[in-house]
Design a protein around this motif. Structure first.
Motif, short mmCIF file in Angstrom:
data_model
loop_
_atom_site.label_atom_id
_atom_site.label_comp_id
_atom_site.label_asym_id
_atom_site.label_seq_id
_atom_site.Cartn_x
_atom_site.Cartn_y
_atom_site.Cartn_z
N LEU A 25 34.42 15.62 -26.24
CA LEU A 25 35.54 16.18 -26.99
C LEU A 25 36.88 15.51 -26.66
N SER A 26 37.08 15.15 -25.40
CA SER A 26 38.32 14.46 -24.99
C SER A 26 39.55 15.11 -25.61
N ILE A 27 39.77 16.39 -25.29
CA ILE A 27 40.86 17.11 -25.95
C ILE A 27 42.23 16.53 -25.58
N VAL A 28 42.39 16.01 -24.36
CA VAL A 28 43.59 15.21 -24.05
C VAL A 28 43.27 13.81 -24.56
N HIS A 29 43.54 13.59 -25.83
CA HIS A 29 42.99 12.43 -26.53
C HIS A 29 43.78 11.15 -26.31
N THR A 30 45.08 11.26 -26.05
CA THR A 30 45.92 10.08 -25.91
C THR A 30 46.98 10.33 -24.85
N THR A 31 47.14 9.38 -23.95
CA THR A 31 48.22 9.45 -22.99
C THR A 31 48.82 8.06 -22.88
N SER A 32 49.69 7.82 -21.90
CA SER A 32 50.33 6.51 -21.83
C SER A 32 50.85 6.22 -20.43
N ARG A 33 51.10 4.96 -20.17
CA ARG A 33 51.73 4.47 -18.96
C ARG A 33 52.66 3.33 -19.34
N THR A 34 53.71 3.09 -18.53
CA THR A 34 54.68 2.05 -18.82
C THR A 34 54.74 1.05 -17.66
N ALA A 35 54.70 -0.24 -18.00
CA ALA A 35 54.69 -1.29 -16.99
C ALA A 35 56.02 -1.36 -16.25
N LEU A 36 55.95 -1.44 -14.93
CA LEU A 36 57.14 -1.56 -14.10
C LEU A 36 57.48 -3.03 -13.81
N ALA A 37 56.53 -3.92 -14.15
CA ALA A 37 56.74 -5.35 -13.93
C ALA A 37 55.85 -6.11 -14.91
N ASP A 38 56.12 -7.40 -15.10
CA ASP A 38 55.22 -8.21 -15.92
C ASP A 38 53.86 -8.27 -15.22
N LEU A 39 52.81 -8.11 -15.97
CA LEU A 39 51.47 -8.14 -15.38
C LEU A 39 50.46 -8.56 -16.42
N GLU A 40 49.29 -8.96 -15.95
CA GLU A 40 48.21 -9.37 -16.85
C GLU A 40 47.17 -8.27 -16.93
N LEU A 41 46.73 -7.99 -18.14
CA LEU A 41 45.68 -7.00 -18.38
C LEU A 41 44.81 -7.49 -19.52
N ASP A 42 43.53 -7.60 -19.28
CA ASP A 42 42.59 -8.09 -20.30
C ASP A 42 43.05 -9.40 -20.93
N GLY A 43 43.60 -10.28 -20.10
CA GLY A 43 44.02 -11.58 -20.60
C GLY A 43 45.32 -11.57 -21.38
N GLN A 44 45.99 -10.45 -21.42
CA GLN A 44 47.25 -10.33 -22.15
C GLN A 44 48.40 -10.12 -21.16
N LEU A 45 49.57 -10.59 -21.53
CA LEU A 45 50.77 -10.39 -20.73
C LEU A 45 51.45 -9.09 -21.17
N ILE A 46 51.46 -8.12 -20.27
CA ILE A 46 52.18 -6.88 -20.49
C ILE A 46 53.53 -7.05 -19.82
N LYS A 47 54.59 -6.96 -20.58
CA LYS A 47 55.92 -7.18 -20.02
C LYS A 47 56.49 -5.88 -19.45
N SER A 48 57.33 -6.03 -18.44
CA SER A 48 58.00 -4.88 -17.84
C SER A 48 58.71 -4.06 -18.93
N GLY A 49 58.50 -2.75 -18.90
CA GLY A 49 59.11 -1.87 -19.89
C GLY A 49 58.25 -1.58 -21.09
N GLU A 50 57.14 -2.30 -21.24
CA GLU A 50 56.24 -2.03 -22.38
C GLU A 50 55.30 -0.87 -22.04
N THR A 51 55.13 0.01 -23.01
CA THR A 51 54.26 1.17 -22.83
C THR A 51 52.87 0.88 -23.38
N VAL A 52 51.86 1.28 -22.61
CA VAL A 52 50.47 1.14 -23.03
C VAL A 52 49.92 2.53 -23.35
N ALA A 53 49.56 2.76 -24.61
CA ALA A 53 48.90 4.00 -24.99
C ALA A 53 47.43 3.91 -24.60
N LEU A 54 46.91 4.97 -24.02
CA LEU A 54 45.52 5.02 -23.60
C LEU A 54 44.76 6.01 -24.48
#
Length: 394
Positions: free
Chosen positions: A277-306
Motif C-alpha cells: 500500500l505504501s501510504i506514505v507514497h512520496t517523500t524527499s531529501r535535499t542535497a547538501l553538496a554536489d554528489l553522484e547518484l546512479d551516475g548522475q550529478l546531483i547539485k547542492s540544493g537540488e531536491t530528490v523526490a523519493l
C-alpha cells in the motif's frame, strides 16, 4: 556523470490506474531509477523510483530533511519555514540525533510489545461496540481511527476525550492542497493544546511517556513540539493503514480467507500491507553538496523526490511486486523509511496493526463493503494515502 536535458524532465505521476486503488501510477514503472523532475514550485530536481536508489538517499548524510532547504514534490504551497523546536522530522544531525537518542528508549520492541494487552482490550471494546450497533458503519469512525487514537493518547497521557480535537488538525497538516499557512495554522492549533498539557504534566506528572520526558533536558518548547509530533504521527498513518488495509483484504478474498484461517500470519500481513500500500507514497531529501547518484550529478540544493510506492513495487527487490501476498517475506520494504530518520514509532504501529486487523476479520467473518468499491472516496489529495470513509457491513 551525465545530466539529462531539460526536455527529458518529468512531472511526478500521481494518477492511479482506474479501478486499482492500491496500485501506484503506472507511469512510475516506466521511468529510470533516477530521472529529472519538474517540481510544482518550478524547482528542477530529481525523482528516484527504485528500491536501491531510494534506500541509498535515505542512508546518505549528504542529503538533508530540513524543510526550509527542500521543495515539495506534491504541491506548490509556498516555501516551508524551518522546523519548530521538537520537530525532529525537519532537522538533521546533531539536533536529530539528540532527539532520537532521547526517544528511542521509549519506543523499543520490548516496550511496545508490553502494550499488546492494552491494544487487545481497546480493539475488543470497539469490536463489541460495532457488534452492538450493527452494520453498516464507517470503519474509520468506528474502528480504524479510535484504536490508534486511544493507544497513542494513553501512551502520551492525553485525555481520551480530547482525541477528536486533533483529528481535523492532523488532516489539514497532511493535505497537500492546503497552503503552508493553512498547514502551519493547523499545527499551531495542536501545539497550543500540547503546550498546556506539558505544563500540566510538569506540575503533576502521571504514568505516561510525556510525563517521563519532563525529566529530560528538553525545554518547554521542545517538549511541546515532540508531543505534538508524536500525537499527530501516531494517528493519521496507523488509522489509514487499518482502513486501507481492510479495504485491500476485502478486495482480495483469497488473502482474507488465509488470514482468517491463520491469524499467526498477522506479522507477515502487516509487513506486506506496508509494502503493497505504501501510504506514505512520496517523500524527499535535499542535497547538501554536489554528489553522484546512479551516475548522475546531483547539485547542492537540488531536491530528490523519493517515490516509495514505486520503490516498494520494484521487481529488482520483490518478486511479482504487484501481487498482494500475505505469505510473502516483505522484509526490507521502505514503508517506514530507512536510515537515521526511519519511523520512530514503527514498532507501535506494528503492534496496533498485528492486533487489530486479524481481530476485525475473525470477529466479523462476513465483513464486506457496504457500497461498491468504486464508490469508496480515496485520499488522492493527501500526503498520506488512504480512504476518507470506508462503509462496511456484515
Amino acid at each position: 556523470m551525465v545530466n539529462q536535458p531539460l526536455s527529458e524532465a518529468v512531472e511526478l505521476p500521481t494518477t492511479r490506474p482506474p479501478g486499482c486503488p492500491f496500485d501506484p501510477p503506472a507511469e512510475l514503472a516506466t521511468l529510470p531509477s533516477l530521472v529529472r523532475m519538474n517540481f510544482p514550485d518550478g524547482h528542477r530536481g530529481w525523482l528516484a523510483t527504485t528500491h536501491a536508489t531510494a534506500r541509498a538517499v535515505f542512508a546518505d548524510p549528504r542529503f538533508s530533511v530540513r524543510y526550509e532547504l527542500g521543495h515539495n514534490p506534491l504541491s506548490d504551497g509556498g516555501a516551508m519555514p524551518a522546523a519548530l523546536p521538537g520537530d525532529m522530522l525537519g532537522v538533521d544531525a546533531p539536533e536529530h540525533t539528540r532527539y532520537r537518542k532521547l526517544l528511542a528508549g521509549k519506543f523499543t520492541v520490548r516496550r511496545m510489545a508490553a502494550l499488546t494487552e492494552r491494544v487487545e482490550q481497546i480493539t475488543a471494546e470497539h469490536l463489541d461496540a460495532m457488534a452492538r450497533t450493527g452494520g453498516p458503519v464507517d470503519l474509520i469512525d468506528a474502528f480504524a481511527f479510535p484504536v490508534p487514537a486511544l493507544t497513542i493518547c494513553e501512551l502520551l497521557g492525553v485525555p481520551a476525550e480530547d482525541r477528536d480535537s486533533f483529528r481535523e488538525s492532523v488532516a489539514v497538516v497532511n493535505d497537500h492542497e492546503a497552503t503552508v499557512d493553512e498547514r502551519m495554522a493547523a499545527y499551531a492549533k495542536g501545539e497550543e493544546y500540547m503546550r498546556a498539557l506539558v505544563a500540566a504534566k510538569r506540575a503533576d506528572p502521571t504514568d505516561d511517556l510525556l510525563s517521563d520526558l519532563t525529566d529530560s533536558d528538553l525545554d518547554a518548547d521542545e517538549l511541546t513540539g515532540v508531543g505534538t509530533l508524536l500525537l499527530g504521527a501516531g494517528l493519521d498513518t496507523t488509522a489509514n493503514m487499518l482502513a486501507l488495509g481492510t479495504f485491500a483484504l476485502l478486495s482480495h478474498p483469497d488473502q482474507l480467507a488465509e488470514l482468517r484461517a491463520r491469524p499467526d500470519l498477522g506479522n507477515q500481513t502487516v509487513e506486506e500491507l506496508m509494502r503493497y500500500l505504501s501510504i506514505v507514497h512520496t517523500t524527499s531529501r535535499t542535497a547538501l553538496a554536489d554528489l553522484e547518484l546512479d551516475g548522475q550529478l546531483i547539485k547542492s540544493g537540488e531536491t530528490v523526490a523519493l517515490s516509495l510506492q514505486a520503490a516498494n513495487r520494484d521487481p529488482a527487490r520483490f518478486d511479482e511486486p504487484d501481487t498482494f501476498d500475505i505469505q510473502r517475506s516483505a522484509v526490507g520494504h521502505l514503508g517506514f523509511g530507512h536510515g537515521p530518520h526511519q519511523c520512530l514509532g514503527q514498532q507501535l504501529a506494528r503492534v496496533e496493526m498485528r492486533v487489530a486487523l486479524p481481530a476485525l476479520v475473525t470477529r466479523f467473518p462476513t465483513l464486506r463493503l457496504a457500497v461498491p468499491a468504486e464508490d469508496i472516496p480515496l485520499r488522492h489529495d493527501m500526503d498520506i494515502y488512504g480512504v476518507h470513509r470506508l462503509p462496511v457491513t456484515w
